[in-house]
Design an enzyme around this catalytic site. Structure first.
Site, mmCIF file in Angstrom:
data_model
loop_
_atom_site.group_PDB
_atom_site.id
_atom_site.type_symbol
_atom_site.label_atom_id
_atom_site.label_comp_id
_atom_site.label_asym_id
_atom_site.label_seq_id
_atom_site.Cartn_x
_atom_site.Cartn_y
_atom_site.Cartn_z
ATOM 1 N N ALA A 11 0.389 -1.150 0.590
ATOM 2 C CA ALA A 11 0.174 -0.338 -0.121
ATOM 3 C C ALA A 11 1.064 1.697 -0.065
ATOM 4 C CB ALA A 11 -0.764 0.007 1.188
ATOM 5 N N LYS A 13 4.015 1.918 -2.040
ATOM 6 C CA LYS A 13 3.969 2.047 -2.428
ATOM 7 C C LYS A 13 2.782 2.115 -3.774
ATOM 8 C CE LYS A 13 7.311 -2.109 -3.426
ATOM 9 N NZ LYS A 13 7.897 -3.169 -4.147
ATOM 10 N N GLU A 41 6.477 -15.929 -6.594
ATOM 11 C CA GLU A 41 7.788 -15.640 -5.524
ATOM 12 C C GLU A 41 8.927 -14.806 -6.479
ATOM 13 O OE1 GLU A 41 10.363 -19.277 -3.170
ATOM 14 O OE2 GLU A 41 8.664 -20.156 -4.343
ATOM 15 N N ASP A 70 10.804 -3.262 -7.629
ATOM 16 C CA ASP A 70 10.756 -4.652 -6.350
ATOM 17 C C ASP A 70 12.252 -3.003 -6.050
ATOM 18 O OD1 ASP A 70 11.365 -6.563 -5.377
ATOM 19 O OD2 ASP A 70 13.727 -6.315 -5.649
ATOM 20 N N PHE A 153 7.259 4.320 3.943
ATOM 21 C CA PHE A 153 6.626 3.267 4.737
ATOM 22 C C PHE A 153 7.922 2.820 5.231
ATOM 23 C CE2 PHE A 153 7.526 3.062 0.388
ATOM 24 C CZ PHE A 153 7.186 1.729 -0.062
ATOM 25 N N GLY A 154 8.286 1.233 5.698
ATOM 26 C CA GLY A 154 9.356 0.287 5.748
ATOM 27 C C GLY A 154 10.302 1.254 6.333
ATOM 28 N N LYS A 176 9.046 13.486 -0.470
ATOM 29 C CA LYS A 176 9.565 12.459 -0.932
ATOM 30 C C LYS A 176 9.606 11.924 -2.151
ATOM 31 C CE LYS A 176 9.869 7.142 0.110
ATOM 32 N NZ LYS A 176 9.061 6.460 0.801
ATOM 33 N N ARG A 182 12.499 5.316 -5.786
ATOM 34 C CA ARG A 182 11.208 5.098 -6.490
ATOM 35 C C ARG A 182 10.763 6.577 -7.751
ATOM 36 N NH1 ARG A 182 8.748 3.820 -2.505
ATOM 37 N NH2 ARG A 182 9.210 1.695 -3.518
HETATM 38 O O1 LIG Z 1 11.451 2.686 3.850
HETATM 39 C C1 LIG Z 1 11.698 2.702 2.522
HETATM 40 N N1 LIG Z 1 11.641 3.262 1.888
HETATM 41 C C2 LIG Z 1 10.764 3.419 0.708
HETATM 42 O O2 LIG Z 1 10.786 4.380 -0.364
HETATM 43 C C3 LIG Z 1 10.654 1.565 0.409
HETATM 44 N N2 LIG Z 1 10.781 1.141 -0.821
HETATM 45 C C4 LIG Z 1 11.379 -0.453 -0.807
HETATM 46 N N3 LIG Z 1 11.671 -0.280 0.974
HETATM 47 C C5 LIG Z 1 11.820 -1.791 1.822
HETATM 48 O O3 LIG Z 1 12.063 -2.837 0.714
HETATM 49 C C6 LIG Z 1 10.711 -3.485 0.745
HETATM 50 C C7 LIG Z 1 10.766 -3.808 -1.256
HETATM 51 O O4 LIG Z 1 9.989 -4.889 -1.380
HETATM 52 P P1 LIG Z 1 9.253 -5.374 -2.100
HETATM 53 O O5 LIG Z 1 10.245 -5.019 -3.608
HETATM 54 O O6 LIG Z 1 9.581 -7.094 -2.190
HETATM 55 O O7 LIG Z 1 8.041 -4.864 -2.298
HETATM 56 P P2 LIG Z 1 7.016 -5.429 -1.149
HETATM 57 O O8 LIG Z 1 6.998 -7.280 -1.323
HETATM 58 O O9 LIG Z 1 6.761 -4.973 0.184
HETATM 59 O O10 LIG Z 1 5.493 -5.401 -2.019
HETATM 60 P P3 LIG Z 1 5.542 -5.625 -3.786
HETATM 61 O O11 LIG Z 1 5.163 -5.213 -4.869
HETATM 62 O O12 LIG Z 1 6.684 -7.842 -3.739
HETATM 63 O O13 LIG Z 1 4.208 -6.755 -3.373
HETATM 64 C C8 LIG Z 1 9.770 -2.991 1.250
HETATM 65 O O14 LIG Z 1 8.751 -3.260 1.894
HETATM 66 C C9 LIG Z 1 10.152 -1.713 2.125
HETATM 67 O O15 LIG Z 1 10.587 -2.934 3.397
HETATM 68 C C10 LIG Z 1 11.570 1.010 1.750
HETATM 69 N N4 LIG Z 1 11.404 1.451 2.475
HETATM 70 MG MG LIG Z 2 7.556 -8.481 -2.472
#
Ligand SMILES: O=c1[nH]c(=O)c2ncn([C@@H]3O[C@H](COP(=O)(O)OP(=O)(O)OP(=O)(O)O)[C@@H](O)[C@H]3O)c2[nH]1
Ligand SMILES: [Mg+2]
EC number: 3.6.1.66
Length: 204
Positions: A11, A13, A41, A70, A153-154, A176, A182
């Site tokens: 959410a 992203k 996966e 990603d 987030f994250g 941001k 991004r």
């Molecule tokens: O503080 C943060 N600001 C950001 O802007 C940001 N962008 C990515 N991240 C981290 O990296 C993981 C992505 O992993 P990821 O690309 O596999 O995504 P996800 O698994 O959450 O969702 P999906 O897109 O795969 O469905 C996320 O969960 C975060 O922990 C961020 N942390």
């Molecule tokens: Mg993921």
């Protein structure tokens, strides 16, 4: 094009892409709008590979153009970890607070000047019948010793952006969305957009 699907269920992203594409007059849909698309996966060893895997799986299923993101955090003092494992760093349930706690405990005792890190973002554009395009960008900063701020987030509450003197979570969403990994990746995508979608690309 008036609408684009982002192959994500994150959410945070979705919110950022919605704001970034709104400026361009494009409405964002995500896999939260297409719950029948199965999770895939993330077996790649790089952000680019995982972005490609996610974009192609969703594009195959939906038979329309899809962008996947990603992304993750690479910390120098940890040899680049958590990297592609950023979401699941502290476990498969992808808990941001636990991920941050684990990161801070691994960095305990590391002085500020050695807490350098960067966010990575790989964006893949998959269009049925065309080769998948991938662009990548990064955003440099430091890992703080304690979380600060409520936005984003994250890992945003522990990611300090020296140019702004704030953590990512202390920045307004608009701020941001100018400096983030991004936003920069999306700007690169935009430069290459006409080549990527060609004449018949996109979805009206
Ligand atoms: O503080 C943060 N600001 C950001 O802007 C940001 N962008 C990515 N991240 C981290 O990296 C993981 C992505 O992993 P990821 O690309 O596999 O995504 P996800 O698994 O959450 O969702 P999906 O897109 O795969 O469905 C996320 O969960 C975060 O922990 C961020 N942390
Ligand atoms: Mg993921």
């Amino acid at each position: 094009m008036t609408e684009i699907v982002i192959a994500t269920k994150n959410a945070g992203k979705v919110r950022e892409f919605a704001a970034l594409f709104e400026k361009r007059g494009i409405e964002v849909k995500s896999l939260l709008d297409f719950p029948d698309v199965p999770d895939v996966e993330e077996t790649g060893s790089t952000f680019a590979e995982n972005a490609k895997i996610k974009a192609e799986a969703a594009a195959d299923r939906l038979r329309r153009p899809v962008i996947a993101d990603d992304s993750g955090l690479a910390v120098d003092a940890l040899g680049g970890r958590p990297g592609v494992y950023s979401a699941r760093y502290a476990g498969e349930e992808k808990n941001d607070a636990r991920n941050i706690a684990k990161l801070l405990s691994e960095l305990e005792g590391v002085p500020m000047e050695k807490r350098t890190a960067r966010f990575h973002c790989a964006l893949a554009v998959a269009i049925p019948g065309r080769p998948t395009a991938v662009v990548e960008a990064t955003c440099d900063g430091y890992i703080t010793e304690a979380p600060r701020g409520e936005g984003g987030f994250g890992y945003d509450p522990v990611f300090y952006v020296p140019e702004r003197g704030k953590t990512m979570a202390e920045l307004a969403p608009d701020e941001k969305n100018v400096i983030s990994h991004r936003a920069k990746a999306l700007a690169k995508l935009e430069e290459q957009w006409d080549d990527i979608i060609g004449e018949k690309g996109g979805s009206e």
